[in-house]
Design a protein around this motif. Structure first.
Motif, short mmCIF file in Angstrom:
data_model
loop_
_atom_site.label_atom_id
_atom_site.label_comp_id
_atom_site.label_asym_id
_atom_site.label_seq_id
_atom_site.Cartn_x
_atom_site.Cartn_y
_atom_site.Cartn_z
N MET A 52 0.73 -1.28 -0.06
CA MET A 52 0.10 0.03 0.07
C MET A 52 1.10 1.06 0.10
SD MET A 52 -2.97 1.15 2.68
CE MET A 52 -3.84 2.68 2.52
N ALA A 53 0.48 2.05 -0.76
CA ALA A 53 1.45 3.39 -0.97
C ALA A 53 1.15 4.24 0.27
CB ALA A 53 0.70 4.30 -2.10
N THR A 54 2.36 4.89 0.56
CA THR A 54 2.63 5.64 1.78
C THR A 54 3.26 7.04 1.71
OG1 THR A 54 4.28 4.53 2.86
CG2 THR A 54 2.31 3.78 3.66
N ASN A 55 2.77 8.08 2.35
CA ASN A 55 3.68 9.11 2.21
C ASN A 55 4.36 9.43 3.37
OD1 ASN A 55 4.29 11.69 0.67
ND2 ASN A 55 2.81 12.83 2.11
N VAL A 56 5.84 9.63 3.13
CA VAL A 56 6.48 9.91 4.40
C VAL A 56 7.17 11.51 4.00
CG1 VAL A 56 8.56 9.40 5.52
CG2 VAL A 56 7.23 7.74 4.78
N ALA A 57 7.26 12.54 5.11
CA ALA A 57 7.46 13.67 5.13
C ALA A 57 8.63 14.02 5.94
CB ALA A 57 6.35 14.57 4.84
N ALA A 58 9.65 14.92 5.53
CA ALA A 58 10.62 15.47 6.67
C ALA A 58 10.12 16.63 7.02
CB ALA A 58 12.01 15.60 5.80
N LEU A 59 9.69 16.71 8.19
CA LEU A 59 8.82 17.80 8.75
C LEU A 59 9.94 18.83 9.68
CD1 LEU A 59 5.67 16.03 10.11
CD2 LEU A 59 5.69 17.90 7.83
N LEU A 60 9.82 19.90 9.37
CA LEU A 60 10.54 21.05 10.20
C LEU A 60 9.42 21.43 11.26
CD1 LEU A 60 13.09 22.73 10.90
CD2 LEU A 60 12.01 24.39 9.37
N LEU A 61 9.48 20.96 12.52
CA LEU A 61 8.54 21.20 13.41
C LEU A 61 8.36 22.60 14.13
CD1 LEU A 61 8.47 17.89 15.10
CD2 LEU A 61 6.92 18.44 13.16
N GLU A 62 9.86 23.19 14.18
CA GLU A 62 9.98 24.45 14.76
C GLU A 62 11.32 25.11 14.38
OE1 GLU A 62 10.05 23.38 18.85
OE2 GLU A 62 12.23 22.57 18.84
N ILE B 77 -1.56 10.91 1.62
CA ILE B 77 -1.09 11.32 0.55
C ILE B 77 -2.05 12.45 0.20
CG2 ILE B 77 -1.13 10.43 -2.11
CD1 ILE B 77 -0.48 7.49 -1.04
N PRO B 78 -1.43 13.49 -0.44
CA PRO B 78 -2.26 14.73 -0.62
C PRO B 78 -3.03 14.46 -2.07
CG PRO B 78 0.07 15.08 -1.34
CD PRO B 78 -0.12 13.89 -0.56
N LYS B 79 -4.13 15.30 -1.94
CA LYS B 79 -5.03 15.26 -2.93
C LYS B 79 -4.88 16.54 -3.97
CE LYS B 79 -7.05 11.30 -2.02
NZ LYS B 79 -7.06 10.08 -3.11
N PRO B 80 -5.13 16.58 -5.14
CA PRO B 80 -4.90 17.88 -5.77
C PRO B 80 -6.26 18.63 -6.00
CG PRO B 80 -5.36 15.99 -7.45
CD PRO B 80 -5.16 15.50 -6.12
N ASN B 81 -5.83 20.04 -5.87
CA ASN B 81 -6.92 20.80 -6.22
C ASN B 81 -7.07 20.74 -7.89
OD1 ASN B 81 -7.72 21.61 -3.66
ND2 ASN B 81 -6.18 23.53 -3.71
N ALA B 82 -8.06 21.49 -8.32
CA ALA B 82 -8.57 21.39 -9.75
C ALA B 82 -7.31 21.76 -10.77
CB ALA B 82 -9.61 22.75 -10.01
N ASP B 83 -6.30 22.79 -10.64
CA ASP B 83 -5.10 23.25 -11.15
C ASP B 83 -3.87 22.26 -10.84
OD1 ASP B 83 -4.69 24.72 -9.05
OD2 ASP B 83 -4.41 26.43 -9.92
N GLU B 84 -4.05 21.46 -10.00
CA GLU B 84 -2.66 20.71 -9.50
C GLU B 84 -2.43 19.28 -10.10
OE1 GLU B 84 -2.84 23.30 -5.20
OE2 GLU B 84 -3.53 21.18 -5.25
N VAL B 85 -1.30 19.08 -9.94
CA VAL B 85 -0.87 17.50 -10.06
C VAL B 85 -0.25 16.90 -8.94
CG1 VAL B 85 -0.59 17.74 -12.46
CG2 VAL B 85 1.19 18.07 -10.99
N VAL B 86 -0.27 15.74 -8.44
CA VAL B 86 0.36 15.16 -7.35
C VAL B 86 1.51 14.45 -7.76
CG1 VAL B 86 0.27 13.36 -5.40
CG2 VAL B 86 -1.79 15.11 -5.89
N VAL B 87 2.51 14.40 -7.51
CA VAL B 87 3.81 13.61 -7.97
C VAL B 87 4.38 12.80 -7.05
CG1 VAL B 87 6.38 14.03 -9.01
CG2 VAL B 87 4.47 15.84 -9.57
N ARG B 88 4.63 11.61 -7.52
CA ARG B 88 5.33 10.45 -6.66
C ARG B 88 6.83 10.71 -6.96
NH1 ARG B 88 9.08 7.29 -4.41
NH2 ARG B 88 8.18 5.53 -3.46
N ASN B 89 7.11 11.35 -5.87
CA ASN B 89 8.76 11.61 -6.15
C ASN B 89 9.61 10.71 -6.28
OD1 ASN B 89 7.89 14.42 -5.95
ND2 ASN B 89 8.11 14.43 -3.57
N HIS B 90 10.52 10.82 -7.29
CA HIS B 90 11.74 9.89 -7.44
C HIS B 90 13.01 10.41 -6.97
CE1 HIS B 90 9.38 6.06 -8.70
NE2 HIS B 90 8.72 7.02 -9.17
#
Length: 348
Positions: free
Chosen positions: A1-11, A23-36
């Motif tokens: 199952m696909a998962t999204n891991v992010a490197a967060l800057l918390l403070e 995994i984010p969802k796109p607005n009308a004018d956006e694309v979601v990219v699976r980064n390589h």
């Protein structure tokens, strides 16, 4: 199952922390990219260390991505799922941290997403977005050089009348400025460390001057004089005191009243501004919001140039280890100083 891991800057000033996010969802004018592949830029460590251009926390840093389109918004027409792309993205630009590059899946606007030709790797593609976007913002918006309406059009005659000086010609945004200036028909002079002169000339600079030289001002003046054209456009891709001082001296010496100096960082208080030339700030985000010029850059100039070799990903890349877990070490390395290279990592 696909998962999204992010490197967060918390403070502010904290190290990055890996966390799983939806995994984010796109607005009308956006694309979601699976980064390589992701690329790091000096502005990333400056945001982390200084809180520069961060509205709230947590934040996801980064702006250079390359990968596969995973989802498209309802109004997107130029891309579909499965397309290979590179893109410039920003949490501030799209209004939510889903736009940060330092994660497995990122959201990008269609206007600043480009097809990635099959002849280039994802790592090579990730080098491109911020560098060329910032260079385009400098030349077209800050310096007022006309942009050709299509890739097949000839460069405007007005753009050929003067010299474009690019300070920091071997840097990411500087090397892209050299290439874009060449594409617009400008006579380009650049500064760079001596060991990078041949590289910067290969990108299209007519002359390259060593900014470490004690005679850098005189050398630049001689290079401009040799062209027989006035110095009217100056783009400082470094915009620190060390790079700005000789440029100010050159402009004042030349009495360049019609010149403009574009800078990528706030002006340092310790450096007097030129007496005559206008100083303008380079702002990539407003340029990215202009659909016509952004589409020309990302749908015509970048893909056609990458495909036929007339535009090369620059500067040269250095591959980092560790996937997303190697981002903090990469930022530390970038902060310590990297010359004529762009740090890139593969996303697992």
């Amino acid at each position: 199952m696909a998962t999204n891991v992010a490197a967060l800057l918390l403070e502010p000033q904290a190290d990055l922390v890996l966390q799983e996010r939806p995994i984010p969802k796109p607005n009308a004018d956006e694309v979601v990219v699976r980064n390589h592949a992701l690329a790091l830029n000096p502005v990333d460590w400056k945001k982390q260390s200084w809180g520069y251009a961060i509205d709230s926390y947590p934040e996801i840093l980064g702006s250079d991505i390359a990968g596969i389109v995973a989802d498209v918004g309802s109004s997107v027409t130029k891309f579909k799922k499965g397309d290979r792309v590179l893109a410039w993205t920003s949490s501030r630009f799209i209004g939510r941290i889903d736009g940060g590059a330092f994660q497995t899946y990122s959201v990008a606007r269609e206007t600043v997403t480009s097809p990635l030709p099959d002849n280039l790797s994802f790592e090579q593609g990730a080098v491109v977005p911020l560098g060329i976007l910032t260079a385009a913002a400098a030349l077209f918006d800050s310096l007022g050089i006309p942009a050709p309406p299509t890739s097949s059009s000839s460069s405007p005659a007005a753009a050929k009348d003067g010299v474009l000086l690019v300070s920091g010609g071997s840097s990411s945004v500087g090397s892209n400025g050299v290439q874009l200036g060449r594409r617009l028909g400008l006579t380009v002079i650049a500064t760079a460390s001596k060991q990078h002169h041949e590289y910067v000339r290969s990108l299209g600079a007519t002359a390259v001057v060593d900014y470490h030289s004690p005679t850098v001002v005189e050398d630049l003046a001689a290079a401009v004089a040799q062209t027989g054209k006035p110095l009217v456009h100056v783009y400082d891709a470094i915009s620190e005191a060390s790079s700005l001082k000789p440029i100010v001296a050159l402009l004042d010496k030349a009495g360049a009243k019609d010149a403009k100096l574009a800078v990528v960082l706030p002006w340092p208080e310790a450096v007097p501004k030129p007496a005559s030339a206008a100083v303008v700030q380079v702002l990539a985000t407003p340029f990215a919001s202009k659909a016509t010029t952004a589409n020309w850059l990302f749908k015509e100039f970048i893909p056609s140039g990458l495909k036929d070799g007339s535009f090369v990903p620059s500067p040269k890349l250095e591959l980092l280890d560790g996937g997303l877990g190697g981002l903090q070490a990469g930022l530390n390395k970038l902060k310590a100083g990297v010359s004529a290279r762009k740090l890139v990592l593969k996303v697992d």
